[in-house]
Design a protein around this motif. Structure first.
Motif, mmCIF file in Angstrom:
data_model
loop_
_atom_site.group_PDB
_atom_site.id
_atom_site.type_symbol
_atom_site.label_atom_id
_atom_site.label_comp_id
_atom_site.label_asym_id
_atom_site.label_seq_id
_atom_site.Cartn_x
_atom_site.Cartn_y
_atom_site.Cartn_z
ATOM 1 N N HIS A 186 0.844 -1.189 0.000
ATOM 2 C CA HIS A 186 0.000 0.000 0.000
ATOM 3 C C HIS A 186 0.884 1.245 0.000
ATOM 4 C CE1 HIS A 186 -3.540 -2.404 0.566
ATOM 5 N NE2 HIS A 186 -3.107 -2.912 1.708
ATOM 6 N N ARG A 187 0.774 2.025 -1.058
ATOM 7 C CA ARG A 187 1.551 3.265 -1.149
ATOM 8 C C ARG A 187 0.802 4.246 -2.041
ATOM 9 N NH1 ARG A 187 4.559 -0.627 -4.238
ATOM 10 N NH2 ARG A 187 4.758 0.020 -6.429
ATOM 11 N N ALA A 188 1.123 5.511 -1.896
ATOM 12 C CA ALA A 188 0.372 6.560 -2.575
ATOM 13 C C ALA A 188 0.389 6.411 -4.086
ATOM 14 C CB ALA A 188 0.916 7.932 -2.166
ATOM 15 N N ASP A 189 1.530 5.998 -4.650
ATOM 16 C CA ASP A 189 1.613 5.930 -6.110
ATOM 17 C C ASP A 189 0.913 4.702 -6.695
ATOM 18 O OD1 ASP A 189 3.358 3.913 -5.435
ATOM 19 O OD2 ASP A 189 5.132 4.828 -6.335
ATOM 20 N N ALA A 190 0.261 3.896 -5.851
ATOM 21 C CA ALA A 190 -0.539 2.781 -6.374
ATOM 22 C C ALA A 190 -1.812 3.277 -7.051
ATOM 23 C CB ALA A 190 -0.889 1.811 -5.247
ATOM 24 N N ILE A 191 -2.272 4.480 -6.674
ATOM 25 C CA ILE A 191 -3.479 5.038 -7.285
ATOM 26 C C ILE A 191 -3.159 5.485 -8.704
ATOM 27 C CG2 ILE A 191 -5.172 6.898 -7.151
ATOM 28 C CD1 ILE A 191 -4.897 6.817 -4.146
ATOM 29 N N PRO A 192 -3.924 5.014 -9.689
ATOM 30 C CA PRO A 192 -3.645 5.398 -11.076
ATOM 31 C C PRO A 192 -3.929 6.874 -11.307
ATOM 32 C CG PRO A 192 -5.682 4.151 -10.952
ATOM 33 C CD PRO A 192 -5.073 4.093 -9.585
ATOM 34 N N SER A 193 -3.258 7.439 -12.284
ATOM 35 C CA SER A 193 -3.502 8.837 -12.618
ATOM 36 C C SER A 193 -4.812 8.963 -13.377
ATOM 37 C CB SER A 193 -2.344 9.378 -13.473
ATOM 38 O OG SER A 193 -2.223 8.611 -14.662
ATOM 39 N N GLY A 194 -5.362 10.152 -13.353
ATOM 40 C CA GLY A 194 -6.620 10.382 -14.047
ATOM 41 C C GLY A 194 -7.802 10.222 -13.124
ATOM 42 N N PRO A 195 -9.001 10.406 -13.675
ATOM 43 C CA PRO A 195 -10.223 10.310 -12.859
ATOM 44 C C PRO A 195 -10.474 8.874 -12.418
ATOM 45 C CG PRO A 195 -10.786 10.565 -15.179
ATOM 46 C CD PRO A 195 -9.296 10.737 -15.084
ATOM 47 N N VAL A 196 -10.559 8.647 -11.132
ATOM 48 C CA VAL A 196 -10.685 7.300 -10.582
ATOM 49 C C VAL A 196 -11.478 7.363 -9.293
ATOM 50 C CG1 VAL A 196 -8.463 7.518 -9.390
ATOM 51 C CG2 VAL A 196 -9.405 5.241 -9.801
ATOM 52 N N ARG A 197 -12.229 6.321 -9.028
ATOM 53 C CA ARG A 197 -12.892 6.180 -7.730
ATOM 54 C C ARG A 197 -12.169 5.126 -6.917
ATOM 55 N NH1 ARG A 197 -18.986 4.961 -8.849
ATOM 56 N NH2 ARG A 197 -18.048 3.724 -10.524
ATOM 57 N N ILE A 198 -12.119 5.344 -5.614
ATOM 58 C CA ILE A 198 -11.448 4.435 -4.695
ATOM 59 C C ILE A 198 -12.500 3.611 -3.968
ATOM 60 C CG2 ILE A 198 -9.782 4.257 -2.814
ATOM 61 C CD1 ILE A 198 -8.758 5.664 -5.379
ATOM 62 N N VAL A 199 -12.284 2.286 -3.891
ATOM 63 C CA VAL A 199 -13.184 1.413 -3.145
ATOM 64 C C VAL A 199 -12.414 0.807 -1.978
ATOM 65 C CG1 VAL A 199 -14.673 -0.628 -3.225
ATOM 66 C CG2 VAL A 199 -14.524 0.885 -5.219
ATOM 67 N N ALA A 200 -12.948 0.948 -0.778
ATOM 68 C CA ALA A 200 -12.279 0.449 0.427
ATOM 69 C C ALA A 200 -13.321 -0.144 1.363
ATOM 70 C CB ALA A 200 -11.514 1.575 1.126
ATOM 71 N N SER A 201 -12.862 -0.958 2.299
ATOM 72 C CA SER A 201 -13.746 -1.528 3.316
ATOM 73 C C SER A 201 -13.571 -0.767 4.622
ATOM 74 C CB SER A 201 -13.414 -3.008 3.528
ATOM 75 O OG SER A 201 -12.152 -3.136 4.159
ATOM 76 N N THR A 202 -14.389 -1.096 5.599
ATOM 77 C CA THR A 202 -14.294 -0.457 6.912
ATOM 78 C C THR A 202 -12.934 -0.692 7.546
ATOM 79 O OG1 THR A 202 -16.679 -0.757 7.204
ATOM 80 C CG2 THR A 202 -15.387 -0.320 9.184
ATOM 81 N N ALA A 203 -12.296 -1.828 7.224
ATOM 82 C CA ALA A 203 -11.000 -2.148 7.816
ATOM 83 C C ALA A 203 -9.891 -1.229 7.337
ATOM 84 C CB ALA A 203 -10.630 -3.598 7.495
ATOM 85 N N ILE A 204 -10.078 -0.551 6.204
ATOM 86 C CA ILE A 204 -9.069 0.364 5.671
ATOM 87 C C ILE A 204 -9.277 1.730 6.306
ATOM 88 C CG2 ILE A 204 -8.102 1.400 3.598
ATOM 89 C CD1 ILE A 204 -7.734 -1.619 3.761
ATOM 90 N N LYS A 205 -8.287 2.184 7.054
ATOM 91 C CA LYS A 205 -8.413 3.423 7.817
ATOM 92 C C LYS A 205 -7.751 4.589 7.080
ATOM 93 C CE LYS A 205 -10.310 0.945 11.056
ATOM 94 N NZ LYS A 205 -11.780 0.951 11.216
ATOM 95 N N GLY A 206 -7.977 5.792 7.602
ATOM 96 C CA GLY A 206 -7.435 6.998 6.985
ATOM 97 C C GLY A 206 -5.923 7.062 6.957
ATOM 98 N N ALA A 207 -5.272 6.301 7.852
ATOM 99 C CA ALA A 207 -3.810 6.297 7.864
ATOM 100 C C ALA A 207 -3.230 5.523 6.688
ATOM 101 C CB ALA A 207 -3.306 5.688 9.174
ATOM 102 N N ASN A 208 -4.042 4.736 5.998
ATOM 103 C CA ASN A 208 -3.569 4.026 4.818
ATOM 104 C C ASN A 208 -3.058 5.037 3.796
ATOM 105 O OD1 ASN A 208 -4.187 2.990 1.916
ATOM 106 N ND2 ASN A 208 -4.123 1.130 3.154
ATOM 107 N N PRO A 209 -1.858 4.857 3.255
ATOM 108 C CA PRO A 209 -1.291 5.873 2.363
ATOM 109 C C PRO A 209 -2.125 6.116 1.113
ATOM 110 C CG PRO A 209 0.050 3.866 2.381
ATOM 111 C CD PRO A 209 -0.913 3.752 3.505
#
Length: 466
Positions: free
Chosen positions: A58-81
Motif C-alpha cells: 500500500h503506497r500513494a503511487d498505487a493510485i492510477p492517474s486520471g479520474p478514478v474512484r477508490i473502493v475500500a472496506s471499513t478495515a481500511i483506515k485513513g492512515a492508509n497511504p
C-alpha cells in the motif's frame, strides 16, 4: 478537477474475500480495474490474469492517474497511504457496499445475511440458479470449487450477494429477496449487544422491495423474533414446527448427506455433497428461494445434488495413511461449533484434532466465553497465536492461556500448537484421524504443510526395507 469517470475503479485490498468478487464482476462489466494488496496471492494473480493492474504493498503511487474512484472496506483506515493520497487529491472514496450496490443496480438483488453461513448459502443459491438455467450474477465471499472464481457473471435478472452485517453496511441495499440465515453474537464492537444486532437485521429486511420476500431461518431464536416483527411477505425455513420450508431428516455419510424436506405439502428427497447438520439449513434456505421465485422444487433439489462446495468451508485437503485433513474458515463461536459438530457427526469413529487460530483481539474481548465453549465435540485442540488483523490489546491471549481456559470450559484436551506436539498426536496411538485447521487467518497454510509432511512420511515408510 474533471468529472470522475465511473468506469475507472481502484480497490484497496483487492485480493481480500470482500473485494475480489467485486473486482471480478467489475472487470466482466467493462470497468477499468486497478488495486493494491499487502501481499501477492493466488487472488491477486488471478485478477491480473483477468486484466486488473495490481500493486503489491500500500503506497500513494498505487493510485492510477486520471479520474478514478477508490473502493475500500471499513478495515481500511485513513492512515492508509492510498486513502490519504485519495483524500489529498479529492477523489471519491466508496465503501465496498456502495460499489456492490452500484453493481446490483440493474438486477433483482438476492441479499444473503446472517452471523454465519453467508458464504456457503450464497454460493449454494447462486449455483442452484445457474444449474436451473437462470444465469445469475453473484458476489461470493469464497471460491466456488472448480471455478477459480469468487463470482458469477451472468445475463439473467438475478444478482446473488453475500451481504456483510459486521459494520451495518448491509443497510445500503434494497433486496428483492432479503435472507437472514441466523443471528448470533458477533461484531459486538459495532452492535454492543444482541438487541442491537436484531435491530440492525430488522432494518435490513424492512428495506425489502414491496413485491419481494424476506426469508428467515426459523430454527434461530433471534431470527424468529425479527421475523415476527416484519410486516411484509415472508418465508421461513428450518426443522422447527411452523417453518414453511421444513427439513424432516438429515443423515451424513462421510462427505455426503441425505435429507428430506416438505414444501407446500410436497416431500422433497435429496442428497448433497456436504458435511454437517448446519448445511441442512443452507439447503432449506435454497429451497425457500426456489419457492419464493416459483421455481420447480424437484429440479432445485437435483441442482443442489451437484453443488461442488466452497474452498475453506470444510474442504478436504488430503487423505493420507488414515488421516483426513480438512480446512475451514470458521472464526466465531457459532461457525466453529457447527464445523466441529458437523465433523463429529460425519466421522463419529475417528479421532478429531483441531488446529485453531483465533481471529482478532476484538472478537476475543467481546465473546471470549462463547468462543471457549465452542470446541466440546473435539478430542484435541491445538492453539496458534492470535491472527490480529492489525488490532492490538493489552490483555494476555497467549496460546497457553487460551488452551487452559478452553480445556476448562469445553472439557477437551487443549495445548499450544507446535509441529512436534501434533506429530506426536498423529503417531501415537495410530488410529483413524480427522485433522481440521480452523480460522480466518493464515492457519490454512498448515493444512497444506501437513499434507506434504504426511505424504513425505508415507513415502519414506514405503521405501524402508522390511
Amino acid at each position: 478537477m474533471k468529472d470522475v469517470s465511473p468506469r475507472l475503479v481502484h480497490f484497496i485490498g483487492i485480493g481480500g474475500t470482500g473485494m475480489r468478487p467485486l473486482a471480478e464482476i467489475a472487470l466482466s462489466q467493462g470497468y477499468q480495474v486497478s488495486g493494491s494488496d499487502q501481499n501477492q496471492s493466488s487472488s491477486t494473480d488471478e485478477l491480473v490474469a483477468r486484466g486488473a493492474r495490481v500493486t503489491i504493498g500500500h503506497r500513494a503511487d498505487a493510485i492510477p492517474s486520471g479520474p478514478v474512484r477508490i473502493v475500500a472496506s471499513t478495515a481500511i483506515k485513513g492512515a492508509n497511504p492510498e486513502v490519504a493520497e485519495a483524500q489529498r487529491l479529492g477523489l471519491p472514496i466508496l465503501h465496498r457496499s456502495e460499489f456492490l450496490h452500484e453493481l446490483m443496480s440493474r438486477f433483482k438483488p438476492i441479499c444473503i445475511s446472517g452471523t454465519h453461513g453467508k458464504t456457503s448459502t450464497t454460493a449454494m443459491v447462486a449455483f442452484m440458479l445457474r444449474e436451473m438455467g437462470l444465469d445469475p450474477t453473484a458476489a461470493i465471499g469464497g471460491e466456488l470449487v472448480g471455478t477459480n472464481s469468487y463470482s458469477m457473471n451472468g445475463s439473467g435478472p438475478w444478482f446473488v450477494a453475500e451481504c456483510d452485517e459486521s459494520d451495518g453496511s448491509f443497510l445500503r441495499y434494497e433486496p428483492y429477496l432479503s435472507i437472514i440465515t441466523n443471528i448470533d453474537l458477533d461484531h459486538l464492537d459495532y452492535y454492543q449487544d444482541l438487541e442491537g444486532l436484531k435491530r440492525g437485521f430488522l432494518t435490513f429486511v424492512n428495506r425489502t422491495q414491496a413485491d419481494g420476500w424476506a426469508i428467515f431461518g426459523w430454527d434461530n431464536h433471534a431470527a424468529r423474533e425479527v421475523a415476527h416483527e416484519f410486516a411484509g411477505q415472508r418465508l421461513t425455513f428450518g426443522t422447527r414446527i411452523g417453518a414453511e420450508v421444513r427439513g424432516l431428516n438429515f443423515k451424513s455419510h462421510g462427505a455426503v448427506a441425505d435429507y428430506e424436506a416438505v414444501v407446500d405439502k410436497i416431500l422433497i428427497k435429496g442428497s448433497a455433497p456436504v458435511v454437517g447438520r448446519h448445511n441442512l439449513q443452507n439447503i432449506l434456505c435454497c429451497l425457500a428461494v426456489a419457492k419464493a421465485l416459483d421455481l420447480d422444487l424437484p429440479k432445485a433439489a437435483a441442482a443442489l445434488a451437484r453443488y461442488p462446495g466452497v474452498k475453506r468451508r470444510f474442504s478436504l485437503v488430503a487423505e493420507i495413511d488414515g488421516v483426513k485433513i480438512f480446512d475451514d474458515y470458521a472464526h466465531n463461536p457459532g461457525k466453529i461449533q457447527s464445523c466441529i459438530e458437523g465433523a463429529r457427526e460425519a466421522f463419529p469413529n475417528e479421532r478429531l484434532i483441531v488446529i485453531f487460530q483465533p481471529h482478532r483481539y476484538s472478537r476475543l474481548e467481546t465473546m471470549y466465553n462463547e468462543l471457549m465453549a465452542s470446541f466440546a465435540a473435539a478430542d484435541e485442540v491445538l492453539i496458534m497465536p492470535v491472527y490480529a488483523a492489525g488490532e492490538s490489546t493489552d490483555k494476555d491471549f497467549s496460546p497457553s492461556i487460551l488452551a487452559e481456559d478452553l480445556s476448562r470450559v469445553s472439557q477437551v484436551k487443549a495445548q499450544p500448537y507446535s509441529t512436534e506436539t501434533l506429530n506426536k498426536l498423529l503417531q501415537s496411538p495410530r488410529r483413524p484421524t480427522v485433522l481440521i485447521t480452523v480460522g480466518a487467518g493464515d492457519v490454512s497454510q498448515l493444512s497444506q504443510q501437513w499434507k506434504d509432511a504426511l505424504h513425505e512420511q508415507k513415502t519414506a515408510q514405503e521405501r524402508t526395507p522390511r
